[in-house]
Design a protein around this motif. Structure first.
Motif, mmCIF file in Angstrom:
data_model
loop_
_atom_site.group_PDB
_atom_site.id
_atom_site.type_symbol
_atom_site.label_atom_id
_atom_site.label_comp_id
_atom_site.label_asym_id
_atom_site.label_seq_id
_atom_site.Cartn_x
_atom_site.Cartn_y
_atom_site.Cartn_z
ATOM 1 N N VAL A 283 38.171 35.020 41.046
ATOM 2 C CA VAL A 283 38.348 35.493 42.424
ATOM 3 C C VAL A 283 39.489 34.729 43.080
ATOM 4 C CG1 VAL A 283 37.327 35.510 44.725
ATOM 5 C CG2 VAL A 283 36.009 36.359 42.796
ATOM 6 N N GLN A 284 39.505 33.420 42.901
ATOM 7 C CA GLN A 284 40.558 32.605 43.503
ATOM 8 C C GLN A 284 41.926 32.938 42.907
ATOM 9 O OE1 GLN A 284 39.657 30.823 46.118
ATOM 10 N NE2 GLN A 284 37.552 31.455 45.701
ATOM 11 N N HIS A 285 41.979 33.155 41.599
ATOM 12 C CA HIS A 285 43.251 33.516 40.959
ATOM 13 C C HIS A 285 43.737 34.878 41.443
ATOM 14 C CE1 HIS A 285 44.274 30.442 37.940
ATOM 15 N NE2 HIS A 285 42.977 30.207 37.863
ATOM 16 N N SER A 286 42.812 35.812 41.614
ATOM 17 C CA SER A 286 43.219 37.168 41.997
ATOM 18 C C SER A 286 43.787 37.222 43.407
ATOM 19 C CB SER A 286 42.031 38.129 41.873
ATOM 20 O OG SER A 286 41.012 37.810 42.807
ATOM 21 N N LYS A 287 43.558 36.179 44.203
ATOM 22 C CA LYS A 287 44.152 36.122 45.543
ATOM 23 C C LYS A 287 45.639 35.781 45.475
ATOM 24 C CE LYS A 287 39.921 34.450 47.831
ATOM 25 N NZ LYS A 287 39.357 33.343 48.640
ATOM 26 N N VAL A 288 46.078 35.229 44.338
ATOM 27 C CA VAL A 288 47.484 34.840 44.163
ATOM 28 C C VAL A 288 48.217 36.022 43.542
ATOM 29 C CG1 VAL A 288 49.071 33.160 43.175
ATOM 30 C CG2 VAL A 288 46.735 32.470 43.789
ATOM 31 N N GLN A 289 49.142 36.617 44.274
ATOM 32 C CA GLN A 289 49.775 37.854 43.823
ATOM 33 C C GLN A 289 50.472 37.701 42.476
ATOM 34 O OE1 GLN A 289 52.427 39.566 46.685
ATOM 35 N NE2 GLN A 289 52.625 41.499 45.579
ATOM 36 N N SER A 290 51.094 36.537 42.242
ATOM 37 C CA SER A 290 51.804 36.346 40.975
ATOM 38 C C SER A 290 50.854 36.233 39.794
ATOM 39 C CB SER A 290 52.682 35.092 41.057
ATOM 40 O OG SER A 290 51.889 33.942 41.301
ATOM 41 N N HIS A 291 49.561 36.071 40.032
ATOM 42 C CA HIS A 291 48.590 35.972 38.950
ATOM 43 C C HIS A 291 47.978 37.317 38.595
ATOM 44 C CE1 HIS A 291 47.726 31.371 39.444
ATOM 45 N NE2 HIS A 291 49.010 31.667 39.530
ATOM 46 N N CYS A 292 48.196 38.325 39.412
ATOM 47 C CA CYS A 292 47.570 39.631 39.183
ATOM 48 C C CYS A 292 48.067 40.282 37.903
ATOM 49 C CB CYS A 292 47.806 40.545 40.385
ATOM 50 S SG CYS A 292 46.980 39.988 41.899
ATOM 51 N N ASP A 293 49.371 40.288 37.703
ATOM 52 C CA ASP A 293 49.916 40.899 36.486
ATOM 53 C C ASP A 293 49.425 40.209 35.219
ATOM 54 O OD1 ASP A 293 51.223 42.909 37.836
ATOM 55 O OD2 ASP A 293 53.111 41.805 38.005
ATOM 56 N N PRO A 294 49.405 38.862 35.159
ATOM 57 C CA PRO A 294 48.856 38.209 33.963
ATOM 58 C C PRO A 294 47.382 38.545 33.721
ATOM 59 C CG PRO A 294 50.205 36.654 35.190
ATOM 60 C CD PRO A 294 50.080 37.881 36.039
ATOM 61 N N ILE A 295 46.602 38.680 34.778
ATOM 62 C CA ILE A 295 45.195 39.041 34.605
ATOM 63 C C ILE A 295 45.086 40.398 33.927
ATOM 64 C CG2 ILE A 295 43.085 39.706 35.832
ATOM 65 C CD1 ILE A 295 43.707 37.569 37.900
ATOM 66 N N VAL A 296 45.905 41.352 34.376
ATOM 67 C CA VAL A 296 45.879 42.701 33.798
ATOM 68 C C VAL A 296 46.446 42.689 32.382
ATOM 69 C CG1 VAL A 296 46.785 45.046 34.019
ATOM 70 C CG2 VAL A 296 46.024 43.802 36.055
ATOM 71 N N ALA A 297 47.560 41.995 32.185
ATOM 72 C CA ALA A 297 48.219 41.972 30.879
ATOM 73 C C ALA A 297 47.349 41.333 29.804
ATOM 74 C CB ALA A 297 49.551 41.229 30.981
ATOM 75 N N ASN A 298 46.517 40.385 30.181
ATOM 76 C CA ASN A 298 45.667 39.687 29.213
ATOM 77 C C ASN A 298 44.290 40.323 29.058
ATOM 78 O OD1 ASN A 298 47.625 37.694 28.620
ATOM 79 N ND2 ASN A 298 47.040 36.526 30.431
ATOM 80 N N GLY A 299 44.178 41.594 29.441
ATOM 81 C CA GLY A 299 42.934 42.334 29.224
ATOM 82 C C GLY A 299 41.846 42.058 30.226
ATOM 83 N N GLY A 300 42.209 41.552 31.397
ATOM 84 C CA GLY A 300 41.204 41.213 32.399
ATOM 85 C C GLY A 300 40.401 42.397 32.888
ATOM 86 N N LEU A 301 41.044 43.555 33.070
ATOM 87 C CA LEU A 301 40.338 44.727 33.595
ATOM 88 C C LEU A 301 39.252 45.200 32.631
ATOM 89 C CD1 LEU A 301 43.372 46.693 35.085
ATOM 90 C CD2 LEU A 301 41.550 45.552 36.369
ATOM 91 N N GLN A 302 39.572 45.214 31.337
ATOM 92 C CA GLN A 302 38.592 45.630 30.339
ATOM 93 C C GLN A 302 37.464 44.601 30.215
ATOM 94 O OE1 GLN A 302 41.908 45.608 29.872
ATOM 95 N NE2 GLN A 302 42.291 47.817 29.889
ATOM 96 N N LEU A 303 37.824 43.315 30.283
ATOM 97 C CA LEU A 303 36.812 42.267 30.194
ATOM 98 C C LEU A 303 35.862 42.328 31.388
ATOM 99 C CD1 LEU A 303 35.608 39.757 28.899
ATOM 100 C CD2 LEU A 303 37.384 38.393 30.023
ATOM 101 N N LEU A 304 36.410 42.530 32.575
ATOM 102 C CA LEU A 304 35.566 42.650 33.761
ATOM 103 C C LEU A 304 34.659 43.876 33.665
ATOM 104 C CD1 LEU A 304 38.153 41.713 36.544
ATOM 105 C CD2 LEU A 304 36.250 40.323 35.728
ATOM 106 N N GLN A 305 35.173 44.939 33.056
ATOM 107 C CA GLN A 305 34.356 46.131 32.850
ATOM 108 C C GLN A 305 33.169 45.820 31.936
ATOM 109 O OE1 GLN A 305 33.328 49.339 34.046
ATOM 110 N NE2 GLN A 305 35.531 49.746 34.039
ATOM 111 N N ARG A 306 33.417 45.021 30.918
ATOM 112 C CA ARG A 306 32.346 44.655 29.993
ATOM 113 C C ARG A 306 31.277 43.823 30.711
ATOM 114 N NH1 ARG A 306 32.358 44.525 24.594
ATOM 115 N NH2 ARG A 306 34.638 44.677 24.516
#
Length: 659
Positions: A283-306
């Protein structure tokens, strides 16, 4: 033998048998002219008939591959059907084919009537087809229109029509684009069959668990030049989530100072606790705009879905996950990735949750995804209580709710606890109870208002703080600057505003308005502020700060409490400056004061904010027989607390919301 040939032979006979005075040259000229006219008529007729046959063939021809394709699309979702359903499907296809033939025949007759200058038979003046069968495709086509108004109307009509068949919903789910899907998700009571289910997730690598994947994701994110609390949450998540380390420690250990005890016999950390704390770090990382792309690129959306699917029984974990999605949605560059990973259908379902917190978190995420009708962006901690969906009611004013110490965006504004309700049966209480009266009651009474609730961390003691680094900066001045940025991004100040604040939240409102007065970009907020409701706001301080020195669990009082000391110079300056501005701007003010002591510890009951401290010095002051915690929680909709608050809001905004 053709008619032209017969006429030619007949003319030759007449010419040889005619009187000697007739010239043969003239006869052949006549014959040639007749032949040309006849040939032209025959050739033209043949061409016309050929053209009509080709046109009819083209119109009647049915693209069987297209039919099979749509049929197979439906089979993706539909289970094996009984024989009677198969027969119905065959009959349906036959009926569609008949309608296509009928339309082709009608088209042929229309063309013929125009060429032959004949009237069209009234029997064919309409197509024998059910408009419902083609309406879905027409609407889906309109959702792709270049005209925004047409797109919005098409989405609304898709939702309003409740007669689609199951296969039509499922086919539409495969056709609609991201923009349309978000629009449907933000429509009231949308049928969830419009949305595709999240894609099947691949199996985890051998030996890895979801908590391992969460740790890997956290470790892959940038750690340098980030907020101290982001560093803190990440480091603790990575350190404390190692089960072997927890086993070595045994017994008591805690997540970032929250003091979660475990028995001595515990040999491993519960996976749900590990995941929960990792999610707090994300949650804290997702508040940092420059961290959003790395979260998505490293499979964060799929992991959060799981994790979301795995922890369906944990509302808190699901809220934190959707909170992350809402933060990521602030960056439009990741909208497509969010949609492709199946989050729109999840958010649409969560929007219909009976739990106000679940629905509001989903509403924030979808609002940030909806760039079609929403220009504002809602950062973490700013929640839309109303309207949470698209609607025909235009928003004409804003009402902002700001909680106080130990409060929250939702629990502060709930109805008075059921156990204290009087003169109602338990069943009646359950039916009428609301988790958030601004969302349930105020939105119903004033539908053309936008109702926002703001949340921020507030603690009585440093022992209870979530992030140690925050303790040195959580002053009124710091919070004011942070919230003003968020409110500006949410469009607050662009229309008339009424503030509703409880306890320390009222001090924060005063500080924000004073700061806005000094900021050229925030003059609209100051100009559009029409009224303020104060619920037990300690304008002149409170004895609670003094009690905290002697109360064990309030040892090491935080900055918030120290700022609330009775007759604090900071409070005195804040109050004097605000009074001057309020009189100059002619703010309407309504204040409520508690008269019942509040239990703050074993055998300790104090009047947290006495009437003299709650008296701002302007506006109306009303004393109410409730304690500090319940003064902002009406027991029912027809109670004096709610009715008087509603009356004040309506009067302050009367000239704006009445027409």
């Amino acid at each position: 033998m053709s008619v032209a040939a017969l006429r030619f032979i007949r003319c030759r006979r007449l010419s040889t048998a005619g009187p000697p005075g007739v010239k043969k040259v003239l006869q052949w000229k006549v014959l040639r002219k007749v032949a040309k006219v006849t040939g032209a008529v025959v050739l033209g007729g043949c061409l016309f008939i050929t053209y009509e046959v080709v046109s009819l063939d083209k119109a009647v021809t049915i693209d069987t591959s297209a039919i099979l394709q749509e049929k197979y699309k439906s089979y993706i979702y539909l289970r094996a059907t009984p024989s009677d359903e198969k027969e119905a499907l065959t009959a349906g296809l036959t009926q569609k084919t008949r309608r296509e033939l009928h339309k082709a025949a009608r088209r042929f007759l229309e063309i013929s009537s125009k060429l032959l200058l004949l009237s069209l038979d009234e029997h064919f003046s309409h197509v024998d087809a059910d408009p419902h069968e083609v309406a879905l495709w027409v609407l889906l086509k309109r959702t792709q229109s270049a005209n925004k108004a047409i797109r919005l109307q098409a989405v609304q009509e898709l939702v309003d029509n409740h007669h689609w068949h199951d296969y039509q919903y499922q086919t539409a789910a495969q056709v609609i684009d991201q923009r349309t899907a978000v629009g449907l998700a933000r429509s009231p009571q949308v049928d969830l069959r419009f949305f595709r289910q999240p894609p099947t997730l691949p199996d985890l690598e051998d030996g890895l668990s979801t908590e391992d994947e969460l740790r890997k994701l956290l470790a892959s994110l940038p750690q340098s030049e980030v907020d101290q609390c982001v560093q803190y949450f990440t480091s603790v998540a990575l350190r404390e989530s190692t089960q072997s380390l927890a086993a070595q420690r045994g017994g008591l250990w805690c997540f970032g100072g929250n003091g979660l005890p475990y028995a001595q016999s515990l040999t491993s950390v519960p996976s749900e606790k590990v995941e929960s704390f990792c999610l707090q770090a994300l949650v804290q990382h997702s508040k940092v705009q420059s961290h959003c792309d790395p979260i998505v690129a490293n499979g964060g959306l799929q992991l959060l879905q799981r994790v979301f699917q795995l922890r369906g029984d944990s509302l808190k974990i699901q809220r934190n996950i959707v909170r992350i999605i809402g933060n990521l949605a602030l960056s439009e560059g990741v909208h497509q990735a969010i949609a492709q990973s199946g989050w729109v259908s999840v958010l649409a379902e969560m929007m219909q949750s009976p739990h106000v917190m679940q629905a509001s978190h989903a509403a924030r995420a979808l609002a940030n995804l909806d760039r079609e009708t929403v220009k504002e962006k809602y950062q973490d901690g700013v929640y839309i209580l109303h309207p949470q969906t698209r609607g025909n009611q235009p928003v004409k004013a804003d009402v902002l709710f700001i909680h106080g110490i130990l409060g929250a965006a939702f629990k502060t504004w709930r109805q008075k606890d059921l156990s204290t309700l009087e003169e109602e049966t338990e069943a009646e209480s359950k039916d009428s109870y609301t988790e958030c009266w601004p969302k349930s009651w105020l939105a119903a009474d004033c539908p053309n208002l936008r109702v926002l609730s703001v949340e921020y961390d507030s603690h009585l003691s440093d022992w209870m703080a979530k992030c140690p680094a925050e303790n040195q900066r959580k002053s009124l001045a710091y919070r004011s600057r942070e919230l003003l940025k968020k409110l500006k991004l949410a469009g607050v100040g662009e229309r008339p505003v009424v503030w509703v604040a409880h306890s320390m939240g009222g001090l924060l409102v005063k500080k924000m308005l004073l700061d806005a007065a000094e900021d050229p970009d925030m003059q609209g907020l100051l100009k559009n502020t029409k009224g303020i409701v104060f619920y037990s706001v300690p304008h002149h301080g409170t004895f609670m700060a003094e009690y905290s020195v002697n109360v064990r669990y309030l040892l090491f009082p935080s900055i918030e409490v120290r700022e609330l000391c009775k007759d604090s110079p900071a409070l005195r300056n804040l109050n004097e400056n605000f009074l001057k501005m309020a009189k100059d701007k002619d703010f309407k003010v309504l204040s409520f004061a508690e008269t019942v002591p509040t239990n703050i510890g074993p055998m300790i009951n104090i009047l947290v904010v006495p009437a003299q401290s709650a008296n701002l010095g302007i506006g109306e002051l009303i004393e109410v027989d409730v304690d500090h915690l319940n003064i902002c929680k009406p027991d029912k909709k027809d109670s004096f607390l709610y009715k008087r608050s509603l009356q004040f809001i309506q009067e302050a905004l009367q000239s704006y919301i009445s027409h």
